[in-house]
Design a protein around this motif. Structure first.
Motif, PDB file in Angstrom:
ATOM      1  N   LEU A 135      17.562  71.531  57.802  1.00  0.00           N
ATOM      2  CA  LEU A 135      19.012  71.094  57.115  1.00  0.00           C
ATOM      3  C   LEU A 135      18.758  70.639  55.963  1.00  0.00           C
ATOM      4  CD1 LEU A 135      18.362  70.006  60.483  1.00  0.00           C
ATOM      5  CD2 LEU A 135      20.428  68.263  59.922  1.00  0.00           C
ATOM      6  N   PRO A 136      19.323  71.519  54.967  1.00  0.00           N
ATOM      7  CA  PRO A 136      19.504  71.354  53.585  1.00  0.00           C
ATOM      8  C   PRO A 136      20.655  70.064  53.367  1.00  0.00           C
ATOM      9  CG  PRO A 136      20.880  73.037  54.061  1.00  0.00           C
ATOM     10  CD  PRO A 136      20.201  72.734  55.221  1.00  0.00           C
ATOM     11  N   ALA A 137      20.028  69.310  52.492  1.00  0.00           N
ATOM     12  CA  ALA A 137      20.741  68.020  52.513  1.00  0.00           C
ATOM     13  C   ALA A 137      20.871  67.080  51.240  1.00  0.00           C
ATOM     14  CB  ALA A 137      20.331  66.731  53.633  1.00  0.00           C
ATOM     15  N   ARG A 138      22.116  67.133  50.609  1.00  0.00           N
ATOM     16  CA  ARG A 138      22.105  66.540  49.433  1.00  0.00           C
ATOM     17  C   ARG A 138      22.991  65.329  49.480  1.00  0.00           C
ATOM     18  NH1 ARG A 138      25.198  69.201  44.201  1.00  0.00           N
ATOM     19  NH2 ARG A 138      26.729  69.106  45.766  1.00  0.00           N
ATOM     20  N   ASP A 139      22.635  64.245  49.560  1.00  0.00           N
ATOM     21  CA  ASP A 139      23.451  63.020  49.629  1.00  0.00           C
ATOM     22  C   ASP A 139      24.362  63.083  50.893  1.00  0.00           C
ATOM     23  OD1 ASP A 139      24.347  62.945  46.073  1.00  0.00           O
ATOM     24  OD2 ASP A 139      22.688  62.049  46.975  1.00  0.00           O
ATOM     25  N   GLU A 140      23.764  63.018  52.093  1.00  0.00           N
ATOM     26  CA  GLU A 140      24.104  63.308  53.232  1.00  0.00           C
ATOM     27  C   GLU A 140      23.774  62.266  54.332  1.00  0.00           C
ATOM     28  OE1 GLU A 140      26.410  65.217  53.732  1.00  0.00           O
ATOM     29  OE2 GLU A 140      25.918  67.180  52.791  1.00  0.00           O
ATOM     30  N   GLU A 141      23.562  60.800  53.687  1.00  0.00           N
ATOM     31  CA  GLU A 141      23.194  59.856  54.450  1.00  0.00           C
ATOM     32  C   GLU A 141      24.093  59.319  55.709  1.00  0.00           C
ATOM     33  OE1 GLU A 141      24.927  56.176  51.742  1.00  0.00           O
ATOM     34  OE2 GLU A 141      22.811  56.512  51.956  1.00  0.00           O
TER      35      GLU A 141
ATOM     36  N   ASP B  26      15.307  67.251  51.373  1.00  0.00           N
ATOM     37  CA  ASP B  26      16.202  66.579  50.478  1.00  0.00           C
ATOM     38  C   ASP B  26      16.474  67.061  49.157  1.00  0.00           C
ATOM     39  OD1 ASP B  26      15.632  63.053  49.397  1.00  0.00           O
ATOM     40  OD2 ASP B  26      17.221  64.413  49.268  1.00  0.00           O
ATOM     41  N   SER B  27      17.554  67.575  48.949  1.00  0.00           N
ATOM     42  CA  SER B  27      17.926  68.479  47.666  1.00  0.00           C
ATOM     43  C   SER B  27      18.489  67.511  46.666  1.00  0.00           C
ATOM     44  CB  SER B  27      18.942  69.471  48.106  1.00  0.00           C
ATOM     45  OG  SER B  27      19.364  70.231  47.083  1.00  0.00           O
ATOM     46  N   ASP B  28      17.629  66.761  45.875  1.00  0.00           N
ATOM     47  CA  ASP B  28      17.869  65.821  44.959  1.00  0.00           C
ATOM     48  C   ASP B  28      18.975  64.653  45.193  1.00  0.00           C
ATOM     49  OD1 ASP B  28      18.036  69.033  43.193  1.00  0.00           O
ATOM     50  OD2 ASP B  28      16.299  67.611  43.470  1.00  0.00           O
TER      51      ASP B  28
ATOM     52  N   ASP C  63      23.954  72.946  58.303  1.00  0.00           N
ATOM     53  CA  ASP C  63      24.450  72.042  57.351  1.00  0.00           C
ATOM     54  C   ASP C  63      24.182  70.539  57.603  1.00  0.00           C
ATOM     55  OD1 ASP C  63      27.393  73.712  55.519  1.00  0.00           O
ATOM     56  OD2 ASP C  63      24.978  74.109  55.523  1.00  0.00           O
ATOM     57  N   ALA C  64      24.077  69.475  56.732  1.00  0.00           N
ATOM     58  CA  ALA C  64      23.717  68.258  57.112  1.00  0.00           C
ATOM     59  C   ALA C  64      24.794  67.324  57.312  1.00  0.00           C
ATOM     60  CB  ALA C  64      22.838  67.533  56.243  1.00  0.00           C
ATOM     61  N   ASP C  65      26.057  68.010  56.927  1.00  0.00           N
ATOM     62  CA  ASP C  65      27.247  67.202  57.005  1.00  0.00           C
ATOM     63  C   ASP C  65      28.232  67.652  58.228  1.00  0.00           C
ATOM     64  OD1 ASP C  65      29.445  69.210  54.681  1.00  0.00           O
ATOM     65  OD2 ASP C  65      28.171  69.932  56.226  1.00  0.00           O
TER      66      ASP C  65
ATOM     67  N   GLY D 121      22.156  78.768  44.059  1.00  0.00           N
ATOM     68  CA  GLY D 121      23.384  77.603  44.397  1.00  0.00           C
ATOM     69  C   GLY D 121      23.956  77.933  45.736  1.00  0.00           C
ATOM     70  N   TYR D 122      25.344  77.828  45.606  1.00  0.00           N
ATOM     71  CA  TYR D 122      25.979  78.146  46.590  1.00  0.00           C
ATOM     72  C   TYR D 122      26.397  79.696  47.083  1.00  0.00           C
ATOM     73  CZ  TYR D 122      27.565  73.011  47.301  1.00  0.00           C
ATOM     74  OH  TYR D 122      27.650  71.856  47.258  1.00  0.00           O
ATOM     75  N   GLY D 123      25.937  80.565  46.194  1.00  0.00           N
ATOM     76  CA  GLY D 123      25.833  81.755  46.628  1.00  0.00           C
ATOM     77  C   GLY D 123      24.891  82.336  47.410  1.00  0.00           C
TER      78      GLY D 123
END
Ligand SMILES: O=c1ccn([C@@H]2O[C@H](COP(=O)(O)OP(=O)(O)O)[C@@H](O)[C@H]2O)c(=O)[nH]1
Ligand SMILES: O=C(O)[C@@H](COP(=O)(O)O)O[C@H]1O[C@H](CO)[C@@H](O)[C@H](O)[C@H]1O
Length: 322
Positions: A42-48, A76-78, A130-132, A221-223
């Motif tokens: 699960l790639p996650a940026r700010d998904e608490e 955890d992606s920054d 996705d983590a969301d 990135g998103y590409g």
């Protein structure tokens, strides 16, 4: 659709809209028979707000209760929130993308997190979520694994689904996948018509064999999704790709400005893969202000990591693991 795309769509699309569509016991047998090890990433940026429930469900259902999965890793992606703590409390392994392969530095972006996940996991089969994600997605993991466990010709599986749109608390039953519908699908149809049968080319839920994933670059990135799709088409051929209908996919949606920047990265990726001339790599958007329009420019140039199989530290670690 071109005949090859239509044949692929008909022959390589399966359905797993709920657990009722799946024979989990048979998948377990196939996993054991094939000697597979499965990693869920699960790639996650700010998904608490969402990562805990999702990671916890995968760990509880598919690691502890039914051993279909061997490891669940949140990358955890920054993040600037408590994503890592929440994921760890839910029972997932957690690694900061920046801490993986430190000699190679760190770059922002989802694709960077996914590339680094290859060096931080051990499965020969990998599932990406996705983590969301919202709602009941229990069947996603077995649904995505099924084609890989049952057909040795398949090397990469995309999830597909209907996509409600939830923005600002308003939910419409369709309309999600805005970059897909307005940017990615028209471009892919024009440049790679053999991929016209892929229902959700940008979808964030997919699975693949490590042996394939480690042989293609990862756009940072998103590409990353469109890059993987085009590169794995080249590596595996259309017959090596499959898609599974997972029913409905709900997630936390971004606003139009953010999706414009995402679309900019997707367009840069498509132009790069299609061999088009170099692009400015900068997207300028406009914010309406009291005195007129304020231009805001964002870098969308292609940035990518090489195939993980070319990374010495990765090869050494894999050799040591044999
Ligand atoms: O730099 C980033 C951007 C996104 N993500 C993750 O990638 C997934 C998809 O990103 P996002 O939700 O921003 O895209 P959307 O689903 O809105 O298209 C989510 O789990 C994000 O947390 C990430 O790991 N690093
Ligand atoms: O498919 C899409 O158009 C975008 C945006 O979806 P929404 O309009 O927010 O439902 O979502 C995907 O695109 C990203 C870029 O490929 C992926 O990284 C995301 O996982 C995926 O949700």
């Amino acid at each position: 659709m071109r005949p090859d795309a239509r044949a692929w769509f008909s022959g390589r699309t399966t359905s797993a809209r709920s657990l009722a569509d799946l024979d989990v016991a048979a998948l377990l047998r196939a996993k054991r028979r094939g000697g597979h090890r499965v990693s869920v990433v699960l790639p996650a940026r700010d998904e608490e707000a969402t990562v805990g429930r999702l990671a916890g469900e995968v760990v509880d259902r598919w690691v502890r209760r039914v051993p279909l999965v061997d490891e669940v890793l949140v990358v955890d992606s920054d993040s600037t929130d408590r994503t890592a703590d929440v994921a760890r409390a839910a029972g997932a392994d957690v690694v900061a993308a920046a801490d993986v392969l430190p000699a190679h530095g760190t770059r922002p972006g989802k694709g960077e997190a996914l590339w680094k996940s290859l060096a931080a996991t051990t499965g020969d089969l990998l599932v990406f979520l996705d983590a969301d994600l919202l709602g009941d997605v229990t069947h996603y993991v077995p649904g995505l694994l099924a084609p890989l466990l049952t057909d040795p010709q398949v090397g990469y599986v995309k999830g597909c689904y209907t996509r409600p749109l939830e923005v600002g608390g308003r939910v419409t039953p369709a309309g999600g996948g805005r970059v897909t519908e307005l940017t990615a699908r028209p471009l892919l149809n024009a440049l790679w018509p053999e991929l016209a049968g892929v229902v959700q080319p940008l979808g964030g839920e997919y699975a693949g064999r490590r042996a394939a994933l480690e042989r293609v670059p990862f756009l940072s990135g998103y590409g990353v999704e469109v890059g993987l799709l085009v590169d794995l088409l080249g590596l595996l051929g259309l017959g090596g790709l499959a898609q599974v209908d997972l029913g409905v996919r709900r997630h936390t949606s971004q606003d139009t400005d953010a999706l414009g920047r995402m679309a900019g990265q997707v367009v840069s990726a498509v132009l790069a893969r299609s061999g088009a001339a170099g692009t400015a790599g900068l997207l300028t958007q406009f914010r309406a202000g009291d005195g007129g329009f304020d231009p805001v420019s964002t870098p969308v140039a292609v940035d990518e990591r090489p195939p993980m199989s070319t990374v010495a530290e990765y090869r050494a670690a894999r050799a040591g693991a044999v």
